[in-house]
Design a protein around this motif. Structure first.
Motif, PDB file in Angstrom:
ATOM      1  N   ARG A 790       0.826  -1.206   0.000  1.00 16.84           N
ATOM      2  CA  ARG A 790       0.000   0.000   0.000  1.00 16.84           C
ATOM      3  C   ARG A 790       0.861   1.257   0.000  1.00 16.84           C
ATOM      4  O   ARG A 790       0.430   2.318  -0.475  1.00 16.84           O
ATOM      5  CB  ARG A 790      -0.923  -0.009   1.216  1.00 16.84           C
ATOM      6  CG  ARG A 790      -1.891   1.158   1.260  1.00 16.84           C
ATOM      7  CD  ARG A 790      -2.852   1.004   2.419  1.00 16.84           C
ATOM      8  NE  ARG A 790      -3.627  -0.217   2.302  1.00 16.84           N
ATOM      9  CZ  ARG A 790      -4.731  -0.311   1.592  1.00 16.84           C
ATOM     10  NH1 ARG A 790      -5.203   0.741   0.937  1.00 16.84           N
ATOM     11  NH2 ARG A 790      -5.390  -1.449   1.523  1.00 16.84           N
ATOM     12  N   THR A1073      -2.956  -3.074  -4.528  1.00 15.20           N
ATOM     13  CA  THR A1073      -3.542  -3.851  -3.443  1.00 15.20           C
ATOM     14  C   THR A1073      -4.764  -4.642  -3.867  1.00 15.20           C
ATOM     15  O   THR A1073      -5.253  -5.466  -3.103  1.00 15.20           O
ATOM     16  CB  THR A1073      -3.937  -2.920  -2.287  1.00 15.20           C
ATOM     17  OG1 THR A1073      -4.946  -1.997  -2.736  1.00 15.20           O
ATOM     18  CG2 THR A1073      -2.735  -2.129  -1.800  1.00 15.20           C
ATOM     19  N   ASP A1075      -7.718  -3.387  -4.287  1.00 12.71           N
ATOM     20  CA  ASP A1075      -8.948  -2.764  -3.804  1.00 12.71           C
ATOM     21  C   ASP A1075      -9.689  -2.103  -4.958  1.00 12.71           C
ATOM     22  O   ASP A1075      -9.085  -1.538  -5.873  1.00 12.71           O
ATOM     23  CB  ASP A1075      -8.632  -1.709  -2.741  1.00 12.71           C
ATOM     24  CG  ASP A1075      -7.989  -2.323  -1.510  1.00 12.71           C
ATOM     25  OD1 ASP A1075      -8.186  -3.527  -1.296  1.00 12.71           O
ATOM     26  OD2 ASP A1075      -7.283  -1.602  -0.773  1.00 12.71           O
TER      27      ASP A1075
END
Length: 1291
Positions: A790, A1073, A1075
């Motif tokens: 991240r 990541t 996401d």
């Protein structure tokens, strides 16, 4: 000539001091060696354990040695003592009982099998005499292996050696394992399996060598419609250990389960306008492969491991990290630099590889390096694939390498060496020496006398076309260039270089810009010479430093006044605003520090008689630290306040600085001395020559290291992967060679520390060496580290080789070709994933396997029954993207912070001794306070903040520091992902640890207590805005109660009906990541282009965009509108969000979609090019999310005029058709009757003619016939059929 240098350091033989080693005691050590080891381990007893717990090593007394002492005495006088289990580091020194002959031995507390196996491999003999005391050792003078000028006495050397070997507890020993190292070379497909084959890295285009293999893979999870390509090269991986044949080792490693794991890291390109900025890695598992050479063994004689060597568009610098899978022998991780060399070409006549910059030479003559001064290695940091080094006396030769001098070539440059153009320059003599050499991403620069040349390499993957210059190009031909100055960092998508003038253009600097291999120079300052602005009679620019991020040019100017007085000034020039100002006036003389480590330059200090002679500057953009150097060293954090570092002697003069840009720096003087500085501190340490260096060289001589010689000349000094390296020319006898070796800074500081600080004290009945512990802590470790991806923005893919259906497990050429094609396709999917329409699953590999996942069990069935086509099985789970990398007990390599983002971690510190005290506060309250202090230094405190919370663990004599690094939301506007990031840094310091806290780890000696992490403020790489087509369709169907797609359905671009309200939704996808969530911020939507077909789409001008999208438009040109009332500050455009009302399509009269003409019987269609951006309207992030996508709208209405025209025409046609129908219906009976009459008459005529032909002459028959005809005519008029009439009888 491609010369390979030796990079591996000497083998460190250090032994861990542990309480128990049961596995070691079970090792098979023969004879008395094992008995001696067991007896010594028993003889130590409890006292030794107590000494170890205190972190001390004591000199053992004579008592307790027993038989060992006798055995030592019984050795033959000329026999060398063999190094068995009793030899090692972190051990005790034992003198012999014989006063005439003392053999110093070192014993390990627990003998290991590895050391027992190597017993007798290394031998050493020290001789000398002893004084009456058995606790003091005196030896004869010994000449250590090292430079010729280096001579020390053995007495001092032994004390220094004891200081090293008996170091305090904090120098944790590393288990003495067999020293093995990885070896990696490049092989083309044709040279796979050939022993000793190695290829150079210059081919850049994909190869069509795997297509035939993939065509054979039926019933395999691949797309037969795709074209699979491969990379030009493979990585061939081996390893070797000290003193053993590599072929046997590799076979042994393979049989014990060893598999090399390879991680290839691609460096981001300079031009972020052309290429996407990303931190990309691919992790591969090497495949075992048998050699093609003749083998008489049943299974294998020679083998190696292979992986594809991937190439990525836009990247020419690659790092290859090789590590073990944890099985087999212990092999340290190793990094290799595999860079594309764009300065090579293939000779088609000889089928050989040759340089384009000149001719390769094959003999390193001593005169090229001996007694030649060292020179700096200048290049764009982390971007230059090829490094060059000049400075060879009287020769136009350079050293060229694409592996950071792990191997190199000596090249004679093909330059014209024309001196005529520079005769007017103030130069006394001319020489062929290449004085300055600078390497950038694709271009090389050199200076020979006052002439400057550049050469652009051939990098197809970088420039998308061949921008190679093909020859050396001379620039600034009419100028006298006295020096080239490097710019270490790129900016704004370009690289830079500076040329300093002399002669007629004195006071100017030429700033060179390199963009995509194209070079241009601009003379600065634009408004006039620096001398006119100061103002002085004459001046000269001594050095220039350019900061691309700030567009700031720092100049070190030497000014001369009429009274012959000279003054040096630091001048700042901004090329954007064309402003010039003086930052600092350098004092005339060196200040008098009066015993202080540093002195703040306030103008009130006293000075010595030594003049200050500045020679250069160095700027670190991460910590904003500016250094001015000459026969002094000044440093500044803000370009205003300067500190004088008094540890550097004023009698020396600095030749160049070498900065790691990670918190430390090396200094090289004119006398080739090497000094060391931790940035942010004020202590300057001399590394060479020093006592620590003498001890280090002596130890290397004992280890018989090949990286040191009595006569050596340093060629250059540079940092690589945060470690300091030397390029040194060694002379052994009549032979000379060039080697690259590590400069062990931590070990040198450790040696110097213990050489100068130790004493002997009496404890009980014996004397003990004691060392003061200057480190304020005993243990420091990082805790609660978050997952690094991240913050580092490191993307990583995993690819394993296909399974081969062969019992031995060895791969063949077809399986390696499949591996190559799969890795290529994996990276191709990665490059194509950045598309505007979001996939239902946020993963680049989803489209690869989505149609084959249901057949996974079937493919496994084929493989388990040895029926897979081609003898290979492709496991779909072996090719994936990794989103959950774990921290490696270290701070991340870099930290990216978005707006308001934070990074949290903890540091656990165990104090040295008793370090807590009670502090009295007001109100008679007591507060526990630790004497271990930790500080966090931020390069930009206006932009970043650090919160440190201290928790004292008194029962553990430790302190836990919780640290939060947070962005303040102040210092950055908005930018594209990865573009124009602000460089900063965080430095963590334990007070009093600089240069004093050094720890031996499995990665070598490491300095503790000082940590520096670069911090990038802005929009992190790997974030993007995507059109959420899945939820948009779902929500639009829900709101409009229906959904109508186009007649011709395109699953990649669904249609939307014009009359329906359009509700767009977007996703913020994190490619690092994994996401993916709904975009909750504000944005502006604009239609920036369009067309009635995909081929006719055009981009609109700024004026058109305003008219088509602005609610203020008065030209009747709007394409769409919304009921959302919020607009931008100038009210020019609507501000929308995920909660906004829908879009209503208008397509007014002057819009391009107005009056769309149908191309078929279906309703008109139109393609809108839509731009979505959150710039200046979304304050929640630094990211300027920009998304451009096509929107397909169908069912567009016609214009009123065209609609009326069509209605009129349609009505007219309809009325006409109806009228025609009515007329037709009314006239149809009449027409039928007329038709029947006409037909009857025609038939009647025909019959009449036929009857008259057959009449007889008799009149009897003629009269009735005529009568009958008349009767029939009347019947025909009454509607009788002609047939019936004719059939009536004639009566």
């Amino acid at each position: 000539m491609r010369v390979t240098t030796e990079t591996g350091g000497p083998r460190e033989r250090r032994k861990s001091v542990v309480e128990q080693a049961p596995a070691w005691n079970e090792e098979k050590v023969r004879g008395k060696e094992r008995e001696r080891g067991e007896e010594r381990s028993r003889g130590e007893g409890k006292a030794s354990a107590e000494e170890r717990s205190r972190g001390e090593e004591r000199v053992s007394n004579e008592k307790g040695w027993g038989k060992e002492g006798k055995q030592s005495q019984e050795q033959a006088p000329g026999k060398k003592q063999r190094r068995g289990p009793e030899k090692g580091r972190g051990v005790e020194k034992v003198p012999d009982h014989d006063p005439e002959r003392v053999e110093t031995r070192y014993r390990t507390r627990f003998p290991g099998m590895a050391r027992a196996r190597r017993k007798g491999r290394y031998e050493e003999k020290w001789r000398g005499g002893a004084v009456s005391s058995s606790h003091v050792v005196r030896c004869r003078v010994m000449s250590p292996a090292g430079p010729a000028w280096l001579r020390v006495r053995v007495l001092w050397a032994l004390w220094a050696l004891l200081a090293v070997l008996l170091a305090p507890w904090r120098l944790w020993a590393v288990e003495d394992v067999q020293e093995c190292t990885w070896q990696v070379v490049l092989n083309k497909f044709e040279t796979i399996g050939k022993n000793g084959a190695s290829d150079r890295f210059f081919d850049q285009e994909p190869q069509d060598t795997v297509g035939n293999v993939f065509s054979m893979l039926v019933d395999a999870p691949i797309d037969p419609g795709e074209r699979y390509l491969g990379f030009p090269y493979y990585l061939k991986i081996n390893y070797s250990c000290e003193g053993q044949p590599s072929e046997d080792l590799i076979r042994k490693g393979h049989l014990t389960g060893l598999k090399p794991m390879v991680i290839v890291t691609f460096q981001s390109p300079v031009n972020f306008y052309l290429w996407k900025i990303e931190q990309l890695q691919i992790q591969m598992e090497a495949a075992p492969f048998r050699s093609k050479e003749l083998c008489i063994a049943e299974e294998v004689c020679v083998m190696s491991w292979y992986t594809p060597m991937p190439i990525k568009n836009g990247s020419v610098v690659m790092h290859v990290d090789v590590r073990s899978n944890g099985l087999g022998p212990f092999i340290r991780n190793k990094r290799f630099h595999m860079n594309i060399n764009g300065f090579l070409k293939r000779n088609p006549n000889r089928n050989t590889i040759q340089f384009t910059v000149g001719e390769e030479l094959f003999n390193l003559m001593p005169q090229y390096f001996v007694n030649a001064p060292s020179r700096p290695l200048w290049h764009t940091v982390n971007q230059a694939p090829v490094l060059i080094l000049g400075g060879i006396p009287n020769e136009k030769f350079i050293l060229l390498t694409d592996t950071n001098f792990n191997d190199f070539s000596l090249v004679e440059l093909s330059i014209d060496s024309c001196w005529g153009g520079s005769f007017y320059c103030p130069k006394a003599a001319f020489t062929a020496t290449i004085y300055d050499a600078i390497a950038t991403e694709s271009t090389l620069f050199i200076r020979q006398n006052q002439l400057v040349y550049y050469f652009t390499g051939t990098y197809i993957t970088l420039h998308e076309s061949n921008h190679g210059s093909g020859r050396w190009v001379r620039v600034l031909a009419n100028e006298c260039i006295k020096m080239l100055c490097p710019v270490h960092f790129h900016g704004n998508g370009s690289e830079y270089i500076m040329a300093l003038n002399v002669g007629k253009q004195e006071g100017y600097v030429y700033l060179g810009t390199i963009t995509d291999g194209r070079v241009s120079f601009e003379m600065l300052p634009r408004h006039g010479s620096v001398c006119k602005e100061l103002p002085v009679d004459s001046c000269s620019i001594v050095w220039a430093e350019f900061i691309p991020d700030n567009s700031q040019l720092l100049l070190l100017v030497e000014s001369e006044y009429p009274n012959a007085k000279k003054n040096f000034q630091v001048v700042s020039y901004n090329p954007v605003s064309d402003e010039l100002k003086i930052l600092y006036n350098i004092p005339e003389f060196i200040p008098d520090a009066r015993g202080l480590e540093f002195l703040m330059m306030l103008g009130t200090e006293s000075y010595t008689n030594f003049p200050m002679v500045p020679k250069g500057m160095l700027y670190n953009p991460y910590n904003n630290m500016l250094f001015i150097w000459g026969n002094f060293l000044l440093q500044s954090f803000n370009e205003e306040t300067f500190f004088y570092l008094a540890d550097f002697p004023k009698e020396l003069s600095i030749k160049y600085l070498v900065n790691s840009f990670r918190g430390d720096m090396a200094i090289v003087t004119e006398t080739e001395e090497i000094w060391y500085l931790v940035e942010g501190s004020y202590q300057v340490h001399r590394l060479f020559p020093s006592r620590g260096w003498e001890v280090h060289v002596s130890l290397q001589g004992m280890h018989q290291s090949s990286l040191y010689a009595p006569n050596e000349t340093m060629v250059t000094l540079f940092y690589e992967d945060n470690r300091l390296y030397q390029l040194v020319y060694l002379i052994n006898g009549q032979q000379g060679r060039l080697v690259k070796r590590h400069v062990p800074v931590e070990e040198l500081l450790m040696y110097q520390q213990h050489n100068s600080r130790y004493h002997v004290e009496q404890r009980g009945g014996h004397r003990v060496l004691s060392f003061p512990n200057l480190c304020p802590f005993t243990v420091i470790s990082l805790r609660k580290l978050p997952n690094p991806q991240r913050y580092t923005r490191q993307e990583r893919y995993r690819a394993r080789p296909p399974l081969v259906l062969e019992r031995s497990g060895f791969h063949h050429e077809n399986s390696l070709a499949v591996y190559q094609g799969l890795v290529y396709y994996l990276l191709w999917l990665h490059s194509k994933y950045d598309k505007p329409y979001a996939d239902p699953v946020h993963d680049p590999t989803w489209r690869w396997w989505k149609n084959n996942k249901q057949d996974e069990d079937y493919y496994f069935y084929l493989a388990s029954n040895w029926r897979s086509a081609g003898g290979v099985h492709i496991d779909m789970a072996s090719y994936e993207k990794i989103y959950d990398l774990k921290p490696d007990h270290e701070l991340p390599e870099r930290i990216f912070l978005d707006k308001g983002a934070s990074y949290r971690f903890s540091i656990f510190v165990t104090a040295q001794g008793h370090s807590f005290r009670l502090q009295t506060n007001l109100g008679n309250a007591y507060q526990l306070r630790s004497q271990v202090d930790l500080g966090v230094v931020l390069a930009d405190p206006d932009c970043l903040e650090a919160v440190v919370r201290q928790e004292i663990l008194i029962n553990r004599n430790s302190v836990l520091f919780s640290i939060i690094l947070r962005d303040k939301r102040l210092c950055y506007d908005q930018g594209l992902s990865g573009h124009h990031l602000m460089k900063s840094s965080m430095m963590i310091k334990v007070v009093g640890s600089s240069g004093h806290c050094i720890q031996n780890t499995h990665r070598g000696a490491r300095m503790q207590g000082n940590m520096m992490v670069p911090v990038f403020i802005g929009c992190p790489p790997g974030k993007r805005l995507a059109f959420d087509i899945t939820y948009t369709l779902q929500y639009n169907r829900q709101q409009n109660k229906h959904y109508f797609d186009c007649i011709h359905v395109d699953p990649e671009m669904p249609c939307f009906l014009f009359r329906d309200l359009f509700y767009p939704f977007f996703l913020i996808q994190d490619l690092v990541t994994g996401d993916s969530g709904s975009f909750q911020g504000s944005y502006v939507l604009k239609v920036v282009g369009g067309g009635r077909t995909l081929d006719s789409i055009r981009a609109y001008s700024e004026e058109e965009i305003y008219h088509f999208n602005s609610p203020l438009d008065k030209t009747n040109s709007l394409i769409w509108k919304t009921s959302t009332a919020e607009t931008t500050k100038d009210s020019a455009f609507h501000i929308m969000s995920h909660e906004s009302s829908g879009i209503e399509w208008l397509c007014l009269e002057n819009s391009p979609c107005y009056d769309a003409v149908p191309q078929s019987i279906f309703a008109p269609e139109f393609f809108f090019k839509v731009l979505v951006s959150n710039r200046d309207v979304d304050k929640s992030t630094y990211c300027n999310y920009e998304l451009t996508f096509l929107l397909h709208i169908h069912g567009l209405p016609l214009s009123a005029r065209r609609a009326l025209f069509i209605v009129i025409v349609s009505a007219s046609v309809s009325v006409g058709l109806v009228t025609l129908y009515i007329v037709f219906c009314l006239l149809w009976p009449i027409m039928v009757k007329a038709y029947n009459i006409l037909r009857w008459k025609i038939n009647n005529l025909v019959i009449s003619d036929s009857y008259s032909t057959y009449l007889t002459p008799s009149g009897v028959f003629s009269m009735p016939s005529q009568r009958s005809f008349r009767i029939n005519s009347k019947e025909a008029e009454n509607g009788a059929e002609p047939k019936e009439i004719l059939e009536k009888p004639l009566t």
